[in-house]
Motif scaffolding. Structure first.
Motif, short mmCIF file in Angstrom:
data_model
loop_
_atom_site.label_atom_id
_atom_site.label_comp_id
_atom_site.label_asym_id
_atom_site.label_seq_id
_atom_site.Cartn_x
_atom_site.Cartn_y
_atom_site.Cartn_z
N ARG A 1 0.65 -1.05 -0.09
CA ARG A 1 -0.03 -0.04 0.09
C ARG A 1 1.01 1.28 0.04
N ARG B 1 -6.25 9.81 3.97
CA ARG B 1 -6.08 8.50 3.61
C ARG B 1 -5.23 7.69 4.64
N TYR C 1 -8.22 -2.67 6.46
CA TYR C 1 -6.87 -1.52 6.41
C TYR C 1 -5.73 -1.91 6.36
N GLU D 1 -7.07 4.46 4.25
CA GLU D 1 -6.40 3.43 3.68
C GLU D 1 -5.73 2.90 4.65
N ARG E 1 -0.98 -4.19 1.85
CA ARG E 1 -2.41 -4.31 2.24
C ARG E 1 -2.91 -5.16 2.90
#
Lengths: 463, 341
Positions: B93, B175, B287, B257, B118
């Motif tokens: 990520r 984010r 997340y 995120e 991720r």
């Protein structure tokens, strides 16, 4: 002459007692190597002795100065030949007594000196000498007694430190009560005079009357003989000027506080904050002539050019300058409160993507609001109590008006005018000053209590 | 708790190995099993909630342990700048490359490269002052608020550079959310605490939408049942653990995120800690989480990958099992076995 000598004696005795008893305490445990056996450090035994020497002696001195004159005079009157006081009014008797005292001290007397008076004066002088000797004797005895007491107690198991610290505590309590008792005394004296005032003028007129003209007739047929003691115009004037002042001080103070605490670089803050606080250090009389000589004429000219009628002394001028004066109160207190908001609040808000201004508006300002309100209320009390600027810039006319361009007067200004010059304390005019003072005191007290309460409540929030 | 493989090596050996490994990383080094007495290594404080067998099983899988043969060690000298282990992951990520941070003239972290994948929890451990919090704060540019801080290198989120001065931190922080060491609810109601983020980002149009968002966030944070009847009461009135979950819910409400957690449990009691850890494990499904912690048990319990920081360097990265069972670097090992001075 006697007093400085006595004080010196006491001080020397204290120093001596400190040294002697400290050494004695060390000696009692067999020298420096034995200090560990002492309950307290040797110096505490010394302090203990010094206290025992100094405090009783000082108390004796205090009592003696409070009472000796009365006692000696009473003794003297007892011995006075009856012929002197017979068939005399009390005023004449006190005159004679004064003469006798003056004679005894070698001052000029008012009347003829008879033998009786001379004899009494001699007697008085003798009594005074005896009293003087007694004082010296008493103080010496007290210092010696104190020293020997402490000397005997300088044993290892004696808890000298605890005694000394308790004594220090008591001394501090006494001193802080002096401040409290003085305040109480002021309040009571104002209160009693106000009660006298309200016996002459009904309180309904005082609080609800709309006319203020505090004249008292010298003769009953005088023009404008009846005074009017309605305080509404004064309180309106006070309110008007304070409101103008707050309108100036709150936005400027608050925004500068936010800038200083949230945006300013440390270097800027280091300079700007003290400079801003200098405003609080300027004497109010300087603000006063600034208002009267600079701001008021400017406002009048500005008003004239706009076609408005502006009095040469206007509430606006006084209010504006007072507002400037109060800025540091608002900004300094708000700055403290804003800084007291924990950094974690800012971090929390920033971490959610809030900008600096959003953080201030939505997190810091609400969190600091109670404290800011407290600061503003303290500033309001300051504005209400302010006198000098208003005396110089707003005039004396007790107009009942809400027009800031008019001349108005405030409670404090009226107190000043009522009490300047020669006064007689049985007239309602003079007493009115005390009633006004009391009312003002109560109003600001209530504001302060509210402010402190809010500030305290705020403080508890993060702990 | 005995272990198959000893973890320490005599320091004489490690000195010789230092040059060895730097010049010749691929070559197999000494056989430690032969040299080190088996009882020399105290067993690692094993994760409590995981059965030992799992760890042992993964530990012997050679594939799971990257570069297992380049066992390197140094003294406290700063002779290296590269990190042991695999800093990258399959599905990243965030990708950090060569991140340096200076506070005024002092370099706080040096040349850090690390990926955050991720749906994984990456834990960062290391002694105090090692730069792990500084690194964490780079990930959503919280260091911006420190005037003397300078950050260089590259940090990308979904391939997009964030360290560029032109990047607006407002959407970035939406984010990449952050949860702090000490619970810091705003002195507002529970509802307002959650609604704060959505309001400033304009995420909802109606009151009802906002109500729903508040409820879902609180549900995700496992706090809904405890507070649903007192949403209008101040968030500061909750217990410490509830406050911390409120802060997590507040972060979730802006649908980030990545969630950064800076010692989220250090101010909590063990029960509240357990709840927050459970929550972290659940949050992993939606997340990416980077967590700084001083509790090695916590790192072992909640994270999939672990990064060990030391004096501003990222010493070693690996799967949590590998870091705790077979640390490659002596500093890592000293730290996790509690021998670190």
């Amino acid at each position: 002459m006697t007093l400085p000598l006595l004080l010196l004696l006491i001080l020397v005795a204290m120093a001596l007692a400190y040294q002697l008893v400290r050494k004695q305490a060390i000696k009692n445990v067999g020298g420096v190597s034995g200090i560990k056996q002492l309950h307290s450090l040797p110096a505490y035994y010394g302090y203990y002795a010094a206290l025992w020497v100094g405090i009783p002696a000082l108390l004796i001195l205090l009592v003696w100065f409070g009472l000796h004159d009365r006692i000696i005079t009473a003794l003297m009157i007892e011995q006075m030949p009856a012929s002197l006081t017979a068939e005399q009014s009390s005023g004449q008797v006190s005159l004679i007594i004064n003469d006798i005292k003056n004679l005894a001290t070698g001052n000029i007397t008012s009347g003829r000196i008879t033998e009786d008076i001379q004899a009494t004066a001699d007697h008085y002088a003798r009594l005074r000498d005896i009293a003087q000797m007694t004082l010296w004797g008493l103080i010496m005895a007290a210092t010696l007694a104190g020293m020997s007491l402490a000397w005997r107690r300088a044993k290892p198991e004696f808890r000298a430190r605890n005694r000394v610290e308790n004594t220090v505590l008591v001394v501090m309590v006494v001193f802080s009560s002096i401040a409290i008792i003085t305040t109480l005394g002021i309040v009571l004296s104002v209160l009693f005079e106000s009660i006298l005032f309200f016996q002459e003028i009904p309180w309904t007129q005082f609080f609800f009357g709309t006319e203020w003209s505090p004249q008292i007739a010298l003769r009953s047929d005088q023009v404008g003989a009846s005074g009017a003691f309605g305080t509404i115009p004064l309180f309106t004037g006070t309110l008007l000027i304070s409101a103008i002042a707050m309108l100036v001080a709150v936005p400027i103070g608050l925004l500068s506080a936010i800038y200083l605490s949230e945006y300013a670089a440390p270097a800027v803050r280091g300079i700007a904050k003290p400079v801003l606080e200098v405003l609080a250090g300027i004497p109010t009389v300087v603000y006063g002539f600034f208002a009267a000589l600079t701001v008021a004429p400017y406002i009048r000219e500005l008003g004239d050019s706009l076609g408005l009628h502006v009095a040469s002394e206007s509430a606006l001028a006084a209010g504006l300058v007072m507002g400037i004066m109060i800025i540091p109160f608002v900004s300094s207190l708000s700055d403290d409160v804003i800084n007291a908001v924990p950094q974690s609040m800012r971090d929390g808000s920033h971490a959610l993507g809030a900008t600096q201004s959003e953080t201030i508006r939505r997190v810091i300002f609400p969190a600091a609001l109670p404290g800011i309100v407290g600061g503003i209320l303290l500033a309001v009390s300051r504005a209400i109590g302010e006198t000098m600027i208003v005396v110089m810039a707003a005039g004396m006319a007790a107009n009942l008006t809400a027009n800031p361009l008019d001349s108005v007067t405030t409670v404090t200004v009226q107190i000043v005018t009522l009490l300047t010059g020669d006064q007689e304390f049985d007239s309602a005019k003079t007493l009115a000053a005390f009633a006004l003072g009391l009312t003002l005191f109560v109003v600001t007290l209530i504001l302060n209590i509210i402010a402190l309460h809010i500030v305290r409540k705020y403080r508890e929030q993060y702990e | 708790m005995s272990h198959n493989r000893p973890m320490t090596m005599p320091s004489a050996v490690s000195k010789t190995l230092l040059e060895h490994a730097d010049t010749n990383p691929g070559s197999p080094a000494v056989n430690f099993q032969a040299e080190a007495p088996p009882t020399d290594a105290p067993p690692i404080d094993a994760p409590r909630e995981r059965p030992m067998t799992t760890i042992a099983a993964t530990a012997v899988q050679p594939d799971v342990i990257p570069r297992a043969d380049t066992k390197t060690a140094t003294d406290s000298s700063r002779a290296f700048s590269s990190t042991l282990g695999d800093i990258s992951c399959l599905n990243p990520r965030m990708q950090c490359r060569d991140v340096d941070v200076w506070y005024a003239d002092k370099q706080a972290i040096k040349n850090i490269s690390l990926d955050i994948g991720r749906n994984e929890v990456v834990s960062m451990i290391g002694p105090s002052g090692c730069g792990k919090s500084t690194f964490l704060r780079c990930l959503n540019r919280m260091n911006d608020s420190i005037p003397s801080a300078r950050v260089s290198g590259s940090i990308k989120i979904d391939g997009q550079e964030i360290l560029d001065k032109h990047v607006d931190v407002v959407p970035l922080r939406a984010r990449v959310g952050m949860v702090f060491q000490k619970p810091n609810p705003f002195p507002k109601s529970i509802y307002e605490n959650i609604a704060y983020g959505p309001r400033i980002h304009g995420l909802t149009n109606h009151r009802t939408e906002l109500d729903e968002l508040v409820e879902t966030s609180l549900r995700k944070a496992g706090l809904w049942e405890e507070v649903k009847d007192r949403l209008d009461q101040p968030g500061t009135g909750l217990s410490g653990g509830q406050q911390q979950r409120l802060c997590i819910a507040r972060t979730i409400a802006v649908s980030p995120e990545v969630i950064l957690m800076d010692e989220p449990c250090s101010a909590l009691d063990p029960i509240a800690t357990a709840k927050v850890e459970e929550l972290i494990d659940e949050l992993r499904t939606n997340y990416s989480i980077a967590i700084v912690t001083h509790s090695m048990q916590q790192a072992a319990r909640v994270s999939q990958r672990t990064a060990y920081f030391h004096l501003g360097d990222l010493i070693e990265v690996g799967t949590t099992e590998q870091i705790f069972n077979q640390p490659q670097h002596r500093l890592t090992e000293d730290y996790i076995t509690g021998r670190f001075g």
